[in-house]
Design an enzyme around this catalytic site. Structure first.
Site, PDB file in Angstrom:
ATOM      1  N   HIS A  57     -59.458 -58.147   6.235  1.00  0.00           N
ATOM      2  CA  HIS A  57     -59.670 -58.740   7.349  1.00  0.00           C
ATOM      3  C   HIS A  57     -59.293 -57.763   8.525  1.00  0.00           C
ATOM      4  O   HIS A  57     -58.168 -57.593   8.694  1.00  0.00           O
ATOM      5  CB  HIS A  57     -58.896 -60.223   7.488  1.00  0.00           C
ATOM      6  CG  HIS A  57     -59.533 -61.156   8.743  1.00  0.00           C
ATOM      7  ND1 HIS A  57     -61.024 -61.693   8.519  1.00  0.00           N
ATOM      8  CD2 HIS A  57     -59.163 -61.238   9.848  1.00  0.00           C
ATOM      9  CE1 HIS A  57     -60.983 -62.091   9.820  1.00  0.00           C
ATOM     10  NE2 HIS A  57     -59.795 -62.118  10.507  1.00  0.00           N
ATOM     11  N   HIS A  59     -60.788 -56.786  12.862  1.00  0.00           N
ATOM     12  CA  HIS A  59     -61.775 -56.789  13.914  1.00  0.00           C
ATOM     13  C   HIS A  59     -61.155 -55.416  14.618  1.00  0.00           C
ATOM     14  O   HIS A  59     -60.273 -55.366  15.498  1.00  0.00           O
ATOM     15  CB  HIS A  59     -61.412 -58.027  14.760  1.00  0.00           C
ATOM     16  CG  HIS A  59     -61.445 -59.399  14.358  1.00  0.00           C
ATOM     17  ND1 HIS A  59     -62.354 -59.778  13.802  1.00  0.00           N
ATOM     18  CD2 HIS A  59     -60.368 -60.232  13.989  1.00  0.00           C
ATOM     19  CE1 HIS A  59     -62.178 -60.959  13.013  1.00  0.00           C
ATOM     20  NE2 HIS A  59     -60.787 -61.306  13.510  1.00  0.00           N
ATOM     21  N   HIS A 272     -56.629 -66.851   7.240  1.00  0.00           N
ATOM     22  CA  HIS A 272     -55.549 -67.502   7.632  1.00  0.00           C
ATOM     23  C   HIS A 272     -54.892 -68.640   7.063  1.00  0.00           C
ATOM     24  O   HIS A 272     -53.837 -68.756   6.496  1.00  0.00           O
ATOM     25  CB  HIS A 272     -55.803 -67.695   9.266  1.00  0.00           C
ATOM     26  CG  HIS A 272     -56.088 -66.630  10.008  1.00  0.00           C
ATOM     27  ND1 HIS A 272     -55.412 -65.577  10.152  1.00  0.00           N
ATOM     28  CD2 HIS A 272     -57.001 -66.368  10.875  1.00  0.00           C
ATOM     29  CE1 HIS A 272     -55.818 -64.698  10.750  1.00  0.00           C
ATOM     30  NE2 HIS A 272     -57.120 -65.129  11.434  1.00  0.00           N
ATOM     31  N   ASP A 323     -55.984 -57.617  10.305  1.00  0.00           N
ATOM     32  CA  ASP A 323     -56.740 -58.498  11.612  1.00  0.00           C
ATOM     33  C   ASP A 323     -56.943 -58.119  12.849  1.00  0.00           C
ATOM     34  O   ASP A 323     -57.775 -57.329  13.186  1.00  0.00           O
ATOM     35  CB  ASP A 323     -55.981 -60.120  11.382  1.00  0.00           C
ATOM     36  CG  ASP A 323     -56.540 -61.197  12.235  1.00  0.00           C
ATOM     37  OD1 ASP A 323     -57.857 -60.836  12.942  1.00  0.00           O
ATOM     38  OD2 ASP A 323     -56.110 -62.043  12.461  1.00  0.00           O
TER      39      ASP A 323
HETATM   40 ZN    ZN Z   1     -59.814 -62.795  12.296  1.00  0.00          ZN
END
Ligand code: ZN
Length: 457
Positions: A57, A59, A272, A323
């Site tokens: 995961h 970004h 999450h 993340d």
């Molecule tokens: Zn995220």
């Protein structure tokens, strides 16, 4: 043909000593055998060879904000103030060139930390005013271009993000660049398919409905059905206000709703899930979906602690991702996952079992779970799998003289990315002696990209 000679290797059969692993030019493991007495000068000699997991995961663009959001605003209750302000400022400015340079840095750092794959939950699609670029998949193309430079395995997940909350309010000013209705999303997915097809054959395209807050129930189900063979990732139950909002509008807690309304199976990765009841934890773990855990970011954002103990006791699968990319470190991610359980339960070695120590259990679990989340044929050192390999340096002070599981325990709890000696992603040998082969070029482009973003901070 690449041939690696490992002093120790964690294969699908367990630890083996003095092993030769051959990799076909297509990037798959072609044989694993005893090294014997002969020695070939072209063989790459390594210490301990283990599977290199996927980072499940990310970004990427948020890497440029790492370390810059540690102040509070005036309101005593709003600790997200500086994070949100900076995010909006970045979102008014980020260009495709900058996004490409930041993504290449993120992918390079993932490889240098021991990950073979970047699963990119990609939601920064449009121009600052919210209008699509001429090519609606311009930004997706840039993520793919970064992967061509870094050599990482890419699983690209274009995100559908439509509303600013469960009441279906329009997107706020900081969210304009993310938004797509179903038609625009279909164009984006088609463009992403074209962009990713330029990469080597281990690439994967999946889909990502952003969260229960950002889509209607109907759209969420429709997005999940768009690529029936690919992975589906969804942010779920990260924070208490989100759980309350979903409960108020949809009449059920997020995990409860997902269990009742989605066909959750091995295609799904739920990101999450730090806010679950004991019953939700047990039931969701048994669906075969992967938990996409981001312990360093969840700690940074104060989300809460995932119940790893009961999840894994129920046979739940796990993966880890970086993340927000505030810190990219496989060792630290796994350490934080276990130590968060210890702090909550006043325990030690929380996720170890009678048979397996913590480091061994976690590395194997996130290798297998990460491969499932990435939709990637890897996870074990086994013939026919992609050669996603991580060699740990047995001359490093924390690992010298160690054998078997203790190597992994020391990497996770005493060591860090400096223990990483070599990394291969589908046979591409991108990290050699601890350093990415294009580090200078990628670092130079990153410095140039972030300089204007940091002016006047
Ligand atoms: Zn995220």
């Amino acid at each position: 043909m690449t041939v690696i000679r490992a002093k120790q290797a964690l294969t699908a059969r367990g630890w083996e000593n003095d092993v030769l692993i051959s990799i076909n030019p297509d990037g798959r493991i072609s044989s694993i055998k005893d090294a014997g007495t002969g020695s070939d000068p072209d063989t790459i000699q390594v210490g301990a060879l283990v599977p290199a997991p996927a980072n499940s995961h990310s970004h990427a663009f948020q890497r440029a904000m790492a370390g810059l959001t540690e102040k509070r605003g005036d309101s005593p209750t709003d600790s997200f103030w500086t994070w949100r302000q900076l995010m909006y400022r970045f979102l008014d400015a980020l260009t495709p060139d900058q996004v490409e340079a930041i993504a290449a840095l993120v992918q390079m750092e993932m490889l240098e930390a021991g990950y073979a794959t970047n699963v990119e939950f990609h939601y920064l699609h449009h121009q600052p005013d919210g209008q699509p670029y001429d090519n609606p998949a311009e930004m997706a193309e840039r993520i793919c271009a970064a992967a061509a430079t870094s050599g990482i395995g890419l699983t690209l997940l274009p995100v559908q993000y439509q509303f600013g909350g469960c009441d279906q309010r329009p997107l706020g000013p900081g969210q304009r660049r993310f938004g797509n209705d179903p038609d625009r999303y279909a164009d984006l997915l088609e463009g992403s398919q074209t962009a990713i097809s330029q990469l080597p054959p281990d690439r994967v395209l999946g889909v990502a409905p952003h969260s229960l807050r950002a889509l209607s129930q109907q759209s969420l189900k429709a997005v999940a059905a768009l690529r029936p063979d690919g992975p589906v990732h969804l942010h779920l139950a990260e924070q208490i206000p989100e759980v309350e909002e979903v409960q108020a509008h949809w009449g059920a807690r997020p995990v409860e709703w997902a269990l009742d309304n989605l066909v959750l199976d091995q295609r799904w990765c739920l990101i999450h899930i730090t806010q679950m009841t004991a019953q939700e934890t047990k039931t969701l773990a048994r669906t075969g979906s992967v938990a996409g855990l981001c312990p360093l970011t969840e700690a940074s954002l104060g989300d809460g602690i995932f119940d790893g103990v009961h999840w894994m006791q129920s046979g739940g699968r796990i993966s880890v991702g970086s993340d927000s990319n505030i810190r990219i470190s496989l060792a630290e991610e796994l350490r934080q996952l276990d130590t968060s359980q210890r702090l909550r339960d006043h325990s030690r070695a929380a996720l170890a079992t009678a048979e397996q120590s913590t480091g061994r259990r976690l590395l194997e679990a996130v290798s297998v779970g990460g491969a499932q989340a990435a939709g990637r044929g890897s996870g074990w050192i086994e013939t026919g799998q992609w050669a996603d390999l991580l060699a740990l340096d047995l001359d490093h002070l924390d690992l010298a003289g160690l054998r078997g599981d203790t190597i992994l325990d020391s990497f996770v709890f005493a060591g860090d990315s400096r223990c990483v000696q070599h990394v291969w992603s589908a046979g591409r040998h991108m990290v050699r002696n601890g350093r990415h082969i294009r580090r200078d070029q990628i670092a130079r482009a990153y410095r140039k990209a972030v300089a204007p973003l940091r002016d006047g901070l």
